[in-house]
Design a protein around this motif. Structure first.
Motif, PDB file in Angstrom:
ATOM      1  N   LYS A 454       0.843  -1.211   0.000  1.00 16.01           N
ATOM      2  CA  LYS A 454       0.000   0.000   0.000  1.00 16.01           C
ATOM      3  C   LYS A 454       0.875   1.256   0.000  1.00 16.01           C
ATOM      4  CE  LYS A 454      -3.721   2.235   2.611  1.00 16.01           C
ATOM      5  NZ  LYS A 454      -4.592   2.145   3.824  1.00 16.01           N
ATOM      6  N   GLU A 457       2.683   1.635  -3.468  1.00 15.04           N
ATOM      7  CA  GLU A 457       1.806   2.115  -4.549  1.00 15.04           C
ATOM      8  C   GLU A 457       1.452   3.578  -4.365  1.00 15.04           C
ATOM      9  OE1 GLU A 457      -1.297  -0.813  -4.527  1.00 15.04           O
ATOM     10  OE2 GLU A 457      -0.213  -2.088  -5.970  1.00 15.04           O
ATOM     11  N   SER A 458       1.307   4.004  -3.115  1.00 15.69           N
ATOM     12  CA  SER A 458       1.047   5.420  -2.843  1.00 15.69           C
ATOM     13  C   SER A 458       2.252   6.266  -3.233  1.00 15.69           C
ATOM     14  CB  SER A 458       0.719   5.610  -1.360  1.00 15.69           C
ATOM     15  OG  SER A 458       0.630   6.982  -1.042  1.00 15.69           O
ATOM     16  N   THR A 461       2.853   7.104  -6.929  1.00 16.04           N
ATOM     17  CA  THR A 461       1.983   8.124  -7.556  1.00 16.04           C
ATOM     18  C   THR A 461       2.396   9.540  -7.205  1.00 16.04           C
ATOM     19  OG1 THR A 461       0.412   8.042  -5.704  1.00 16.04           O
ATOM     20  CG2 THR A 461       0.017   6.543  -7.566  1.00 16.04           C
ATOM     21  N   ASP A 462       3.047   9.730  -6.038  1.00 16.53           N
ATOM     22  CA  ASP A 462       3.345  11.118  -5.653  1.00 16.53           C
ATOM     23  C   ASP A 462       4.810  11.376  -5.294  1.00 16.53           C
ATOM     24  OD1 ASP A 462       3.615   9.875  -3.215  1.00 16.53           O
ATOM     25  OD2 ASP A 462       1.840  10.782  -2.308  1.00 16.53           O
TER      26      ASP A 462
END
Length: 837
Positions: A454, A457-458, A461-462
């Motif tokens: 988790k 993957e977070s 993205t940023d």
């Protein structure tokens, strides 16, 4: 040889400063005269003061002003003050543009020499010679400077030619002998040793001096006559004092380099120690000490390196590089296991406010590493806290916190590390992405894969840090693999390879994707991915493994020809790899299975010759040859080959299998007694293994056969003992257990011990029913054989009670729905009718 740069400057000063044939108005100035006197005494700071005073006194007289500039620039150059020399020359050119043009060019060339810009200096000298009419001393200086710069570029042949021109032009002057000696040096350095030696002998005959002795030494070192060099050198040193001597300094440094090439550390350090005394300037002395430290380190003489480093720090405490030497001292002490002394040096660096903050923080880092390697983790954490407390800005301060987190990981404190990295990610934008990556690492180690996934993957993205993104992308694929999401993991690995083809993890990612496909029995994809790996990473250490696995992917995929080509490719490109040997033995198996025995033998002989120094491979080759000879009926040859293994390769991993093969080969020849000997040895080598099971079973069978041949009861007793020993092995399969108990029953039956025989037969029947629940694929052969053997015993008794028991066994076969081709109902009725049951 004395440093030619000094020759050039000294020559210039001799003409422009010290001669008395210039205009009286120039020479009467007292400040100028004092400056010249200070220069001669090498008191260059004092000389600068006098020459600057002279410049202030000249007023508007441009000739005197130009002379003052020339005096100042010459002094700066002589003292090695390159920057201020250049700035003063720039000012000279701006204020007096049309005066002393040639001298300015010579000064510019001198500065280029000091800056080690030898090509530019040579270009400038050649331009002056090509465009200006130069005569006398200035012409000689130009030629000297050009030759010197050519030598520094190692264009020794051209330097020798230039010195020859200088020698010819400088006849009847001080330049003739000097240039001849310098020309000889250039020839020697150019490798024209015979020509250099011949000219040197002529010069020695005319005027033997320290300069010629020095050239003799240079010639010896180039001829690699190190012992003779040392002998002559020591004779020379006895005649001269160990004091400032530019030419000896230059010689010692050159010679030390050759001794280092020859790995003669003792000779190199002796020359460098003397060079320190010969050094003409403080700069040269410092430089020599630094070289000496590194030379002692290279010779693993750390204690001596430490002593020189400590002297350097004592003598040159204000030197620009003294901090670097202090770091080197600390590292050396640590390597010598003098952790307390190293700690003190680091602590002094950290507390010394005169040391730049960047270096103080670096000392804290290295001290933390020292404490960590000594497992003094609390002290390591304190050193890292110094970085946090004293660093300026997020980059420095949170580096200390980040390293503390890594320290926690080193101690296995992953929970504490996770909390710390999470805090860093919140507090420091600079360290945020790297801290998140470390969180993912900690969560992965502690197998909190879902949480790690988790977070990964977070972050993908940023995150803004491209380097960290790359690591996180790789970790995501790894985590997916650990979670068992193999298809997603494979695709993630391949996506990583596409996005980051140059990453250090790209080969590992592609290999992992190929293995996932292989383990998932997607052999076509696996073969393609392993092929891609080999194309992209031919020199990677895993390339042989990739070809080997592609071989099996092709083989299991039914593409035998491609698999065979892979074996040949490994032999061609990676002959020394363990995978090559394994692949070639696979090819031998393939050829044997396809009854291509001649080709298999040819390949085995190639293996035998190519890897004859490898005992394991040699033993394996003999085993395979024996196997082929056994299959093709050459049993005596097979036994001879196996005996070589037993006698020569006793430590080989194939020895136990070789005993089994020897027993099988002898059994096939009917030599059961000899076979028993080899089976017994094999059984002892690998207890409670499939090999012992095979050997014990065959031991029982050989004894059983020998009993049938000889009627000697001892063989029957031996057979019973072996079958009972076999039944005690934990790894015995249900099928093998049923077979063994049946054979044990037959042995008891031959001893007329029908009770024991029936007990065995019934155990097989009941055991089959029990094992069938856990192994539905289990065949009924031994249960059927046991049933018929028991029925025969019962019917031989001829009693209604025994006949009834025989009927029970037939009914059991019916219940198990075993198809033997016989009508069990009819047989039961016949028995019932016969015995009136």
């Amino acid at each position: 040889m004395r440093n030619l740069f000094y020759i050039i400057i000294a020559a210039w000063l001799g003409v422009a400063v010290f001669t008395v044939n210039a205009a009286p108005a120039v020479l009467v100035n007292r400040s100028r005269q004092l400056g010249v006197m200070a220069f001669k005494k090498a008191d260059y700071r004092q000389a600068v003061d006098f020459f600057q005073q002279y410049m202030n006194e000249v007023g508007d007289d441009n000739r005197k002003l130009a002379d003052a500039y020339e005096c100042l620039i010459a002094t700066y150059i002589r003292n090695g003050d390159i920057k201020i020399a250049g700035e003063t020359l720039d000012n000279f050119e701006q204020r007096l543009a049309g005066i002393s043009l040639l001298r300015k060019k010579l000064f510019r060339a001198d500065i280029l020499l000091l800056e080690k810009k030898y090509r530019q200096a040579a270009d400038l000298y050649e331009a002056v010679l090509a465009t200006s009419i130069v005569e006398g001393e200035l012409y000689f200086q130009l030629l000297s400077g050009l030759a010197f710069s050519q030598g520094k570029q190692e264009k020794w042949s051209r330097a020798a030619e230039t010195y020859a021109i200088l020698e010819n032009a400088g006849k009847d002057s001080g330049w003739q002998l000097e240039s001849r000696q310098l020309g000889i040096e250039a020839l020697i350095m150019d490798g024209q040793l015979a020509a250099g030696e011949a000219l040197l002998k002529k010069v020695e005959a005319q005027n033997s001096s320290m300069a010629t002795v020095r050239l003799k030494l240079l010639l010896l070192i180039k001829q690699k006559k190190y012992a003779e060099f040392i002998r002559v050198y020591r004779t020379v040193v006895k005649k001269i004092k160990l004091q400032q001597n530019a030419s000896m300094y230059d010689l010692n440094n050159r010679a030390a380099k050759y001794f280092l090439i020859a790995n003669d550390i003792a000779g190199a350090t002796m020359l460098l120690n003397d060079a320190w005394h010969f050094a003409p300037t403080g700069f040269d002395r410092k430089k020599t000490m630094r070289i000496l430290i590194n030379t002692y380190v290279r010779g693993d003489q750390k204690a001596k390196a430490v002593k020189v480093a400590e002297k350097y720090i004592e003598f040159y405490k204000d030197a620009a590089d003294v901090v670097e030497v202090r770091f080197q001292l600390a590292r050396l002490l640590h390597e010598m296991n003098k952790s307390d002394d190293a700690e003190m040096v680091y602590q002094n660096l950290m507390s010394d406010k005169a040391v730049p903050l960047k270096s103080r923080l670096a000392a804290a880092r290295e001290l933390a590493v020292l404490f960590s390697s000594d497992k003094r983790y609390d002290l390591a954490e304190q050193a890292l806290d110094f970085i946090y407390q004293h660093g300026t800005g997020d980059t420095d301060r949170y580096e200390g916190r980040f390293m503390t987190g890594k320290l926690y990981m080193l101690q296995g404190k992953y929970s504490e590390a996770t909390i710390l990295f999470k805090d860093i990610a919140k507090q420091s934008p600079v360290w945020r992405d790297r801290a998140i990556f470390q969180q993912i690492e900690c969560l992965s180690v502690t197998k909190h894969y879902q949480e790690a996934l988790k977070l990964a993957e977070s972050a993908l993205t940023d995150s803004k840090d491209s380097a960290t993104l790359k690591h996180i992308a790789y970790n995501r694929a790894f985590i997916l693999e650990r979670l068992g999401r193999l298809k997603d993991a494979r695709n993630s690995y391949l996506d990583f390879v596409r996005k980051y083809p140059g990453s250090e993890n790209a080969p590992t990612a592609l290999f992992a994707a190929a293995e996932i496909a292989y383990n998932g029995r997607n052999f076509a994809m696996a073969a393609e991915l392993f092929a891609d790996f080999v194309r992209k990473y031919r020199d990677n250490p895993q390339a042989p493994s990739a070809i080997y696995k592609r071989l099996y992917a092709n083989y299991f995929g039914g593409i035998d020809e491609a698999a065979l080509k892979d074996a040949d490719l490994l032999l061609k490109n990676y002959p020394k790899s363990k995978y090559t040997i394994a692949a070639l033995f696979w090819k031998v198996d393939w050829l044997r299975e396809h009854r291509k025995f001649s080709e298999a033998v040819t390949l085995l002989k190639l293996l035998q010759e190519k890897y004859k120094q490898d005992g394991q491979t040699s033993a394996q080759v003999l085993y395979e040859l024996a196997t082929i000879n056994g299959v093709t009926g050459k049993l005596d040859q097979a036994i001879e080959q196996l005996k070589i293994i037993f006698n020569k390769y006793t430590d080989s991993s194939v020895v136990s299998e070789a005993y089994l093969l020897a027993g099988d080969t002898l059994s096939r020849s009917g030599k059961y007694a000899e076979a028993i000997e080899y089976y017994s040895r094999g059984a002892r080598l690998r207890p409670d293994s499939t090999l012992e099971i095979s050997c014990r079973g065959r031991l029982g069978d050989c004894n059983f056969v020998l009993f049938n041949k000889t009627a000697d009861e001892k063989y029957l007793d031996n057979a019973i003992a072996e079958y009972n020993a076999l039944l005690k092995l934990k790894s015995l399969t249900p099928a093998m257990r049923g077979q063994t108990i049946f054979k044990l029953g037959r042995s008891y039956e031959l001893q007329d011990n029908n009770d024991q025989a029936l007990k065995c037969y019934k155990e097989v029947i009941l055991g089959y029913q029990l094992d069938l629940k856990n192994a539905p694929e289990l065949g009924p052969i031994w249960a059927v054989k046991s049933a018929y053997a028991a029925i025969v015993i019962y019917l031989k008794e001829g009693t209604p009670e025994a006949a009834s028991k025989a009927i029970d066994i037939y009914k059991t076969l019916q219940e198990m729905n075993i198809k033997t081709g016989e009508d069990f109902s009819r047989l039961i009725v016949e028995i019932e009718n016969k015995y009136k049951l």
